[in-house]
Design a protein around this motif. Structure first.
Motif, short mmCIF file in Angstrom:
data_model
loop_
_atom_site.label_atom_id
_atom_site.label_comp_id
_atom_site.label_asym_id
_atom_site.label_seq_id
_atom_site.Cartn_x
_atom_site.Cartn_y
_atom_site.Cartn_z
N LYS A 48 10.76 -4.28 -6.59
CA LYS A 48 10.53 -5.46 -5.75
C LYS A 48 9.09 -5.55 -5.24
O LYS A 48 8.56 -6.65 -5.08
CB LYS A 48 11.53 -5.50 -4.60
CG LYS A 48 12.93 -5.82 -5.11
CD LYS A 48 13.96 -5.89 -4.03
CE LYS A 48 15.30 -6.31 -4.65
NZ LYS A 48 16.39 -6.30 -3.70
N ILE A 49 8.46 -4.42 -5.00
CA ILE A 49 7.06 -4.42 -4.56
C ILE A 49 6.20 -5.07 -5.65
O ILE A 49 5.35 -5.90 -5.38
CB ILE A 49 6.57 -2.98 -4.26
CG1 ILE A 49 7.24 -2.46 -3.00
CG2 ILE A 49 5.05 -2.92 -4.13
CD1 ILE A 49 7.09 -0.96 -2.79
N ASN A 50 6.44 -4.68 -6.86
CA ASN A 50 5.69 -5.22 -7.99
C ASN A 50 5.90 -6.72 -8.16
O ASN A 50 4.97 -7.45 -8.46
CB ASN A 50 6.09 -4.47 -9.27
CG ASN A 50 4.91 -4.30 -10.19
OD1 ASN A 50 3.76 -4.34 -9.77
ND2 ASN A 50 5.20 -4.13 -11.46
N ASP A 51 7.14 -7.17 -7.93
CA ASP A 51 7.46 -8.59 -8.10
C ASP A 51 6.97 -9.46 -6.95
O ASP A 51 6.55 -10.59 -7.15
CB ASP A 51 8.99 -8.79 -8.22
CG ASP A 51 9.55 -8.21 -9.50
OD1 ASP A 51 8.76 -7.93 -10.44
OD2 ASP A 51 10.77 -8.01 -9.57
N HIS A 52 7.04 -8.94 -5.72
CA HIS A 52 6.80 -9.77 -4.53
C HIS A 52 5.49 -9.52 -3.78
O HIS A 52 5.11 -10.32 -2.94
CB HIS A 52 7.97 -9.61 -3.54
CG HIS A 52 9.27 -10.07 -4.10
ND1 HIS A 52 9.62 -11.40 -4.20
CD2 HIS A 52 10.32 -9.38 -4.61
CE1 HIS A 52 10.83 -11.51 -4.73
NE2 HIS A 52 11.28 -10.29 -5.00
N HIS A 53 4.82 -8.40 -4.03
CA HIS A 53 3.56 -8.07 -3.35
C HIS A 53 3.64 -8.25 -1.83
O HIS A 53 2.94 -9.07 -1.26
CB HIS A 53 2.41 -8.92 -3.91
CG HIS A 53 2.23 -8.76 -5.37
ND1 HIS A 53 1.41 -7.79 -5.91
CD2 HIS A 53 2.77 -9.43 -6.42
CE1 HIS A 53 1.46 -7.87 -7.24
NE2 HIS A 53 2.28 -8.85 -7.58
N PRO A 54 4.51 -7.47 -1.14
CA PRO A 54 4.64 -7.64 0.31
C PRO A 54 3.37 -7.26 1.06
O PRO A 54 2.58 -6.45 0.60
CB PRO A 54 5.78 -6.68 0.67
CG PRO A 54 5.77 -5.66 -0.41
CD PRO A 54 5.32 -6.37 -1.65
N ALA A 55 3.19 -7.89 2.23
CA ALA A 55 2.03 -7.59 3.09
C ALA A 55 2.26 -6.31 3.89
O ALA A 55 1.32 -5.68 4.35
CB ALA A 55 1.78 -8.76 4.04
#
Length: 133
Positions: A48-55
């Motif tokens: 999910k980090i790779n897909d969404h790039h969270p702040a």
């Protein structure tokens, strides 16, 4: 100006194997105008980090398969996401746990159960730069 406009819909990832903790964090963060992504464990989170790039990422320590320390270490070793703030979440508040979190690169340590105020304060402190960009 509404809260969501002020925060520009910043994405916050919450990694925790407890559905209660995930749901609480989601409610608090969504009400404050953040876009919330939920993950049940470290493996789920890495995709999910790779897909969404969270702040910002909140990461539980005690999880099955890939624990919070391992997950944080992998995020911090990544060339793409090493600057993303990772906040460790734990019901354990010992010095050893805090030190181990710092050793793997966590930016802060939040003790569970957290309050809405402590969660939002932590997000504000660690995403101030992302909002001003």
């Amino acid at each position: 100006m509404t809260a969501s406009l002020e925060k520009n819909g910043l994405k916050v990832l919450v990694i925790d194997d407890s559905s209660t903790i995930r749901r609480s964090a989601e409610i608090f963060l969504s009400q404050a105008g953040y876009q919330v992504i939920l993950a049940e464990d470290g493996f789920d989170a890495l995709a999910k980090i790779n897909d969404h790039h969270p702040a910002l990422i909140f990461c539980d320590i005690l999880m099955p398969r890939l624990d919070g320390y391992q997950t944080c270490a992998l995020i911090k070793k990544s060339t793409k996401f090493h600057t993303t703030p990772v906040i460790m979440l734990s019901s354990k508040d010992g010095l050893f746990d805090r030190a181990r979190g710092a050793m793997v690169g966590s930016d802060e340590y939040l003790t569970k159960p957290f309050t809405k105020d402590s969660l939002l304060k932590t997000v504000r402190e660690h995403t101030a730069n992302a909002i001003s960009k």
